[in-house]
Design an enzyme around this catalytic site. Structure first.
Site, PDB file in Angstrom:
ATOM      1  N   HIS A   1       3.761  -1.762 -14.091  1.00  0.00           N
ATOM      2  CA  HIS A   1       4.364  -1.258 -13.208  1.00  0.00           C
ATOM      3  C   HIS A   1       3.583  -1.443 -11.756  1.00  0.00           C
ATOM      4  CE1 HIS A   1       5.052   2.566 -10.901  1.00  0.00           C
ATOM      5  NE2 HIS A   1       6.365   1.816 -10.632  1.00  0.00           N
TER       6      HIS A   1
ATOM      7  N   ASP B   1      11.194  -1.469  -9.780  1.00  0.00           N
ATOM      8  CA  ASP B   1      10.547  -0.283  -9.497  1.00  0.00           C
ATOM      9  C   ASP B   1      11.285   0.751  -8.845  1.00  0.00           C
ATOM     10  OD1 ASP B   1       8.526   1.548  -8.744  1.00  0.00           O
ATOM     11  OD2 ASP B   1       6.805   0.027  -8.234  1.00  0.00           O
TER      12      ASP B   1
ATOM     13  N   TYR C   1       4.497 -14.240   2.975  1.00  0.00           N
ATOM     14  CA  TYR C   1       3.556 -15.332   2.226  1.00  0.00           C
ATOM     15  C   TYR C   1       2.351 -14.309   1.823  1.00  0.00           C
ATOM     16  CZ  TYR C   1       5.771 -19.540   4.063  1.00  0.00           C
ATOM     17  OH  TYR C   1       6.762 -20.562   4.349  1.00  0.00           O
TER      18      TYR C   1
END
Length: 146
Positions: free
Chosen positions: A22, A66, A116
Protein backbone atom coordinates in the site's frame (compact mmCIF):
# COMPACT_ATOMS: atom_id res chain seq x y z
CA UNK A 1 0.20 -20.35 -17.84
CA UNK A 2 -2.39 -18.91 -15.49
CA UNK A 3 -6.06 -18.25 -16.10
CA UNK A 4 -7.30 -14.68 -16.02
CA UNK A 5 -3.87 -13.03 -16.19
CA UNK A 6 -3.37 -10.70 -19.16
CA UNK A 7 -0.66 -12.19 -21.38
CA UNK A 8 1.15 -8.86 -21.65
CA UNK A 9 2.13 -9.12 -17.96
CA UNK A 10 5.43 -10.97 -17.76
CA UNK A 11 6.32 -13.16 -14.77
CA UNK A 12 8.79 -10.46 -13.68
CA UNK A 13 6.14 -7.74 -13.80
CA UNK A 14 3.57 -9.92 -12.00
CA UNK A 15 6.10 -10.57 -9.23
CA UNK A 16 6.77 -6.83 -8.84
CA UNK A 17 3.06 -5.97 -8.75
CA UNK A 18 2.56 -8.61 -6.05
CA UNK A 19 5.55 -7.44 -4.00
CA UNK A 20 4.33 -3.86 -3.91
CA UNK A 21 2.51 -2.71 -0.80
CA UNK A 22 0.00 0.00 0.00
CA UNK A 23 1.34 3.38 -1.06
CA UNK A 24 4.10 2.01 -3.29
CA UNK A 25 4.36 3.60 -6.72
CA UNK A 26 5.08 2.19 -10.16
CA UNK A 27 5.89 4.23 -13.26
CA UNK A 28 4.85 3.23 -16.75
CA UNK A 29 7.25 5.23 -18.89
CA UNK A 30 6.87 6.07 -22.55
CA UNK A 31 9.70 5.46 -25.02
CA UNK A 32 11.29 8.83 -24.25
CA UNK A 33 11.25 8.41 -20.46
CA UNK A 34 14.75 8.01 -18.92
CA UNK A 35 13.83 4.73 -17.22
CA UNK A 36 17.32 3.56 -16.36
CA UNK A 37 18.57 6.83 -14.88
CA UNK A 38 15.34 7.43 -12.96
CA UNK A 39 15.27 3.81 -11.82
CA UNK A 40 18.70 3.57 -10.18
CA UNK A 41 16.97 2.74 -6.87
CA UNK A 42 14.00 0.92 -8.40
CA UNK A 43 13.35 -2.25 -10.33
CA UNK A 44 13.34 -1.49 -14.05
CA UNK A 45 11.25 -3.82 -16.17
CA UNK A 46 11.63 -3.75 -19.95
CA UNK A 47 8.42 -3.99 -21.95
CA UNK A 48 9.80 -2.85 -25.29
CA UNK A 49 7.36 -3.26 -28.14
CA UNK A 50 4.38 -2.54 -25.91
CA UNK A 51 2.49 0.69 -25.42
CA UNK A 52 1.41 2.37 -22.23
CA UNK A 53 -2.38 1.96 -22.75
CA UNK A 54 -2.29 -1.84 -23.05
CA UNK A 55 0.00 -2.14 -20.04
CA UNK A 56 -2.14 0.27 -18.00
CA UNK A 57 -5.24 -1.75 -18.86
CA UNK A 58 -3.61 -5.06 -17.92
CA UNK A 59 -2.12 -3.74 -14.67
CA UNK A 60 -5.37 -2.15 -13.48
CA UNK A 61 -7.13 -5.50 -13.83
CA UNK A 62 -5.01 -6.67 -10.88
CA UNK A 63 -3.82 -3.50 -9.15
CA UNK A 64 -6.02 -1.51 -6.75
CA UNK A 65 -5.51 2.25 -6.83
CA UNK A 66 -4.95 3.98 -3.50
CA UNK A 67 -8.20 5.26 -1.92
CA UNK A 68 -6.35 7.33 0.68
CA UNK A 69 -4.84 9.90 -1.67
CA UNK A 70 -6.59 12.37 -3.95
CA UNK A 71 -4.63 11.40 -7.05
CA UNK A 72 -3.34 7.81 -7.14
CA UNK A 73 -2.63 8.33 -10.85
CA UNK A 74 -0.26 11.08 -11.95
CA UNK A 75 0.68 12.26 -15.42
CA UNK A 76 3.47 14.61 -16.47
CA UNK A 77 2.23 18.13 -17.24
CA UNK A 78 3.03 19.50 -20.67
CA UNK A 79 5.98 21.86 -20.34
CA UNK A 80 4.72 25.47 -20.60
CA UNK A 81 5.28 26.88 -24.06
CA UNK A 82 5.38 23.47 -25.73
CA UNK A 83 2.58 23.06 -28.26
CA UNK A 84 1.71 19.36 -28.22
CA UNK A 85 -1.54 17.43 -28.24
CA UNK A 86 -2.10 14.68 -25.65
CA UNK A 87 -4.91 12.48 -27.02
CA UNK A 88 -3.47 9.50 -25.15
CA UNK A 89 -4.72 11.10 -21.91
CA UNK A 90 -8.31 10.50 -23.08
CA UNK A 91 -7.42 6.84 -23.58
CA UNK A 92 -5.98 6.71 -20.05
CA UNK A 93 -9.19 8.23 -18.62
CA UNK A 94 -11.32 5.55 -20.31
CA UNK A 95 -9.10 2.73 -19.07
CA UNK A 96 -9.02 4.04 -15.50
CA UNK A 97 -12.81 4.46 -15.46
CA UNK A 98 -13.17 0.73 -16.29
CA UNK A 99 -11.41 -0.23 -13.06
CA UNK A 100 -11.99 2.61 -10.58
CA UNK A 101 -15.37 4.24 -9.99
CA UNK A 102 -13.69 7.60 -9.36
CA UNK A 103 -12.65 7.65 -13.01
CA UNK A 104 -10.66 10.67 -14.13
CA UNK A 105 -10.87 12.19 -10.63
CA UNK A 106 -8.02 9.82 -9.75
CA UNK A 107 -5.71 11.70 -12.13
CA UNK A 108 -3.35 14.44 -11.05
CA UNK A 109 -0.63 16.25 -12.95
CA UNK A 110 2.96 16.85 -11.93
CA UNK A 111 5.40 19.36 -13.37
CA UNK A 112 8.12 17.58 -15.38
CA UNK A 113 10.92 17.70 -12.79
CA UNK A 114 8.56 16.87 -9.94
CA UNK A 115 7.40 13.88 -11.98
CA UNK A 116 11.05 12.82 -12.28
CA UNK A 117 11.60 13.21 -8.52
CA UNK A 118 8.52 11.09 -7.75
CA UNK A 119 9.70 8.51 -10.29
CA UNK A 120 13.05 8.21 -8.50
CA UNK A 121 11.13 7.20 -5.35
CA UNK A 122 9.03 4.56 -7.11
CA UNK A 123 9.24 0.85 -6.38
CA UNK A 124 9.51 0.01 -10.06
CA UNK A 125 9.63 1.55 -13.50
CA UNK A 126 8.28 -0.09 -16.64
CA UNK A 127 10.12 0.95 -19.81
CA UNK A 128 7.84 0.73 -22.85
CA UNK A 129 8.11 1.43 -26.53
CA UNK A 130 5.24 3.95 -26.42
CA UNK A 131 5.75 6.68 -29.04
CA UNK A 132 3.04 9.10 -27.85
CA UNK A 133 4.36 12.19 -26.10
CA UNK A 134 3.52 12.82 -22.44
CA UNK A 135 2.39 9.21 -22.04
CA UNK A 136 4.11 8.50 -18.71
CA UNK A 137 1.97 7.41 -15.76
CA UNK A 138 2.67 6.97 -12.06
CA UNK A 139 0.29 4.60 -10.23
CA UNK A 140 0.04 4.41 -6.43
CA UNK A 141 -1.08 1.07 -5.06
CA UNK A 142 -4.01 0.75 -2.72
CA UNK A 143 -5.40 -2.13 -0.69
CA UNK A 144 -7.77 -4.89 -1.67
CA UNK A 145 -11.16 -4.77 0.05
CA UNK A 146 -12.13 -7.62 2.36
Amino acid sequence: MLKGIPKILSPELLKVLDEMGHGDKIVIGDGNFPSESMGKNAKVIRCDGHGVPELLDAILQLFPLDDYVEHPVNLMEVVPGVNVETPIWDTFKKIIAKYDERGEKTIGFLERFRFYEESKKSYAIIATGESALYACVILQKGVLPN
